[in-house]
Structure formats: structure tokens, C-alpha cells
Design a protein around this motif. Structure first.
Motif, PDB file in Angstrom:
ATOM      1  N   PHE A 185      48.624  95.371  50.580  1.00 42.65           N
ATOM      2  CA  PHE A 185      48.976  93.976  50.797  1.00 42.65           C
ATOM      3  C   PHE A 185      49.774  93.428  49.619  1.00 42.65           C
ATOM      4  O   PHE A 185      50.796  92.753  49.807  1.00 42.65           O
ATOM      5  CB  PHE A 185      47.705  93.134  51.019  1.00 42.65           C
ATOM      6  N   ILE A 186      49.330  93.703  48.405  1.00 45.47           N
ATOM      7  CA  ILE A 186      50.032  93.221  47.210  1.00 45.47           C
ATOM      8  C   ILE A 186      51.425  93.832  47.131  1.00 45.47           C
ATOM      9  O   ILE A 186      52.404  93.149  46.808  1.00 45.47           O
ATOM     10  CB  ILE A 186      49.210  93.528  45.944  1.00 45.47           C
ATOM     11  N   SER A 187      51.533  95.116  47.446  1.00 42.46           N
ATOM     12  CA  SER A 187      52.819  95.788  47.406  1.00 42.46           C
ATOM     13  C   SER A 187      53.791  95.199  48.423  1.00 42.46           C
ATOM     14  O   SER A 187      54.955  94.931  48.111  1.00 42.46           O
ATOM     15  CB  SER A 187      52.637  97.283  47.670  1.00 42.46           C
ATOM     16  N   ILE A 188      53.310  94.981  49.645  1.00 41.23           N
ATOM     17  CA  ILE A 188      54.174  94.390  50.670  1.00 41.23           C
ATOM     18  C   ILE A 188      54.586  92.982  50.269  1.00 41.23           C
ATOM     19  O   ILE A 188      55.756  92.597  50.414  1.00 41.23           O
ATOM     20  CB  ILE A 188      53.460  94.402  52.043  1.00 41.23           C
ATOM     21  N   LEU A 189      53.659  92.222  49.741  1.00 42.82           N
ATOM     22  CA  LEU A 189      53.952  90.850  49.337  1.00 42.82           C
ATOM     23  C   LEU A 189      55.020  90.807  48.242  1.00 42.82           C
ATOM     24  O   LEU A 189      55.989  90.050  48.343  1.00 42.82           O
ATOM     25  CB  LEU A 189      52.668  90.168  48.859  1.00 42.82           C
ATOM     26  N   ILE A 190      54.881  91.627  47.224  1.00 43.64           N
ATOM     27  CA  ILE A 190      55.819  91.591  46.104  1.00 43.64           C
ATOM     28  C   ILE A 190      57.176  92.180  46.485  1.00 43.64           C
ATOM     29  O   ILE A 190      58.216  91.631  46.118  1.00 43.64           O
ATOM     30  CB  ILE A 190      55.229  92.309  44.873  1.00 43.64           C
ATOM     31  N   THR A 191      57.180  93.292  47.231  1.00 44.43           N
ATOM     32  CA  THR A 191      58.468  93.904  47.562  1.00 44.43           C
ATOM     33  C   THR A 191      59.318  92.999  48.443  1.00 44.43           C
ATOM     34  O   THR A 191      60.530  92.909  48.257  1.00 44.43           O
ATOM     35  CB  THR A 191      58.287  95.277  48.231  1.00 44.43           C
ATOM     36  N   PHE A 215      56.641  98.110  44.060  1.00 40.37           N
ATOM     37  CA  PHE A 215      56.552  99.537  44.372  1.00 40.37           C
ATOM     38  C   PHE A 215      55.535 100.238  43.480  1.00 40.37           C
ATOM     39  O   PHE A 215      54.696 101.015  43.950  1.00 40.37           O
ATOM     40  CB  PHE A 215      57.931 100.184  44.212  1.00 40.37           C
ATOM     41  N   LEU A 216      55.584  99.947  42.185  1.00 41.55           N
ATOM     42  CA  LEU A 216      54.664 100.591  41.252  1.00 41.55           C
ATOM     43  C   LEU A 216      53.218 100.166  41.473  1.00 41.55           C
ATOM     44  O   LEU A 216      52.303 100.983  41.351  1.00 41.55           O
ATOM     45  CB  LEU A 216      55.089 100.304  39.811  1.00 41.55           C
ATOM     46  N   LEU A 217      53.006  98.900  41.801  1.00 48.54           N
ATOM     47  CA  LEU A 217      51.648  98.458  42.107  1.00 48.54           C
ATOM     48  C   LEU A 217      51.134  99.123  43.384  1.00 48.54           C
ATOM     49  O   LEU A 217      49.945  99.374  43.518  1.00 48.54           O
ATOM     50  CB  LEU A 217      51.589  96.943  42.240  1.00 48.54           C
ATOM     51  N   GLY A 218      52.030  99.405  44.297  1.00 50.41           N
ATOM     52  CA  GLY A 218      51.643 100.080  45.532  1.00 50.41           C
ATOM     53  C   GLY A 218      51.213 101.517  45.327  1.00 50.41           C
ATOM     54  O   GLY A 218      50.497 102.082  46.152  1.00 50.41           O
ATOM     55  N   LEU A 219      51.626 102.112  44.231  1.00 48.45           N
ATOM     56  CA  LEU A 219      51.232 103.502  43.971  1.00 48.45           C
ATOM     57  C   LEU A 219      49.732 103.644  43.742  1.00 48.45           C
ATOM     58  O   LEU A 219      49.196 104.748  43.849  1.00 48.45           O
ATOM     59  CB  LEU A 219      52.001 104.057  42.772  1.00 48.45           C
ATOM     60  N   PHE A 220      49.055 102.545  43.439  1.00 48.19           N
ATOM     61  CA  PHE A 220      47.604 102.597  43.263  1.00 48.19           C
ATOM     62  C   PHE A 220      46.879 102.885  44.579  1.00 48.19           C
ATOM     63  O   PHE A 220      45.673 103.120  44.576  1.00 48.19           O
ATOM     64  CB  PHE A 220      47.085 101.300  42.645  1.00 48.19           C
ATOM     65  N   ASN A 280      57.184 100.668  54.204  1.00 43.10           N
ATOM     66  CA  ASN A 280      57.514  99.434  53.502  1.00 43.10           C
ATOM     67  C   ASN A 280      58.434  99.712  52.322  1.00 43.10           C
ATOM     68  O   ASN A 280      59.381  98.964  52.089  1.00 43.10           O
ATOM     69  CB  ASN A 280      56.245  98.735  53.014  1.00 43.10           C
ATOM     70  N   THR A 281      58.164 100.768  51.592  1.00 42.18           N
ATOM     71  CA  THR A 281      58.983 101.111  50.440  1.00 42.18           C
ATOM     72  C   THR A 281      60.415 101.409  50.857  1.00 42.18           C
ATOM     73  O   THR A 281      61.363 100.915  50.242  1.00 42.18           O
ATOM     74  CB  THR A 281      58.390 102.324  49.701  1.00 42.18           C
TER      75      THR A 281
END
Length: 95
Positions: free
Chosen positions: A73-79, A56-61, A11-12
Motif C-alpha cells: 500500500f505504501i509503495s503504491i501510494l508513493i509511486t 520502489f525501495l520501500l516496496g522492496l520490504f 505497479n513498479t
């Protein structure tokens, strides 16, 4: 867990590539808009990239969390939402 990490990396890469291409396309302007010798006619459209970076940064969690699916899910939604939101925000900043 491994599938979630692979999903995050894919995704990234894909959403980042699309976000960069779209932001540079809109920032460069079309041929009719770019009658000057400037490279970036409307740099407001680079607002897409900080929004994407937030996702991307939230996905690092994912790497530290006990429930990584939620962060994926949050990372995919925001990106992916950064692209239409950034374009809309860029248009509102130009007028």
C-alpha cells in the motif's frame, strides 16, 4: 503472498513507465519553450524519479516482511503520488 508480489511488480512497471514518460515530457519542454538546441530545457522535472524510487525501495520490504500488504500500500501510494508531487515541485523550482 504471491498476489502481493505480482501486484508490486505490476505497479513498479506501470508507475515507473508513466513516471519516466511524464518527467521526460516536462523536462524536454514544448516546442515553444525549446528554442535552443538543448535536449532538457527544464531538468527540474526529473525530481519525479527520485520520489518514485523512494516508493520502489520501500516496496522492496514486501519480500522480507511478515505483513507485506502494508508495504504494498505504501509503495503504491508513493509511486503514484510521485507524479503530481514531482510536477508541482518542478514547477515551483522553475519559478
Amino acid at each position: 503472498m504471491k498476489k502481493i508480489k505480482v501486484g508490486y511488480v505490476l505497479n513498479t512497471v506501470f508507475s515507473g513507465l508513466i513516471a519516466i514518460l511524464i518527467s521526460t515530457f516536462f523536462a524536454g519542454g514544448t516546442i515553444s519553450e525549446n528554442y535552443t538546441d538543448e535536449t532538457w530545457v527544464a531538468p527540474e522535472f526529473f525530481v519525479i524519479l527520485p520520489i518514485w524510487a523512494l516508493g520502489f525501495l520501500l516496496g522492496l520490504f514486501i519480500y522480507k516482511s511478515k505483513n507485506p500488504g502494508k508495504f504494498l500500500f505504501i509503495s503504491i501510494l508513493i509511486t503514484w503520488a510521485s507524479i503530481p508531487l514531482g510536477v508541482q515541485l518542478g514547477f515551483s523550482l522553475t519559478s
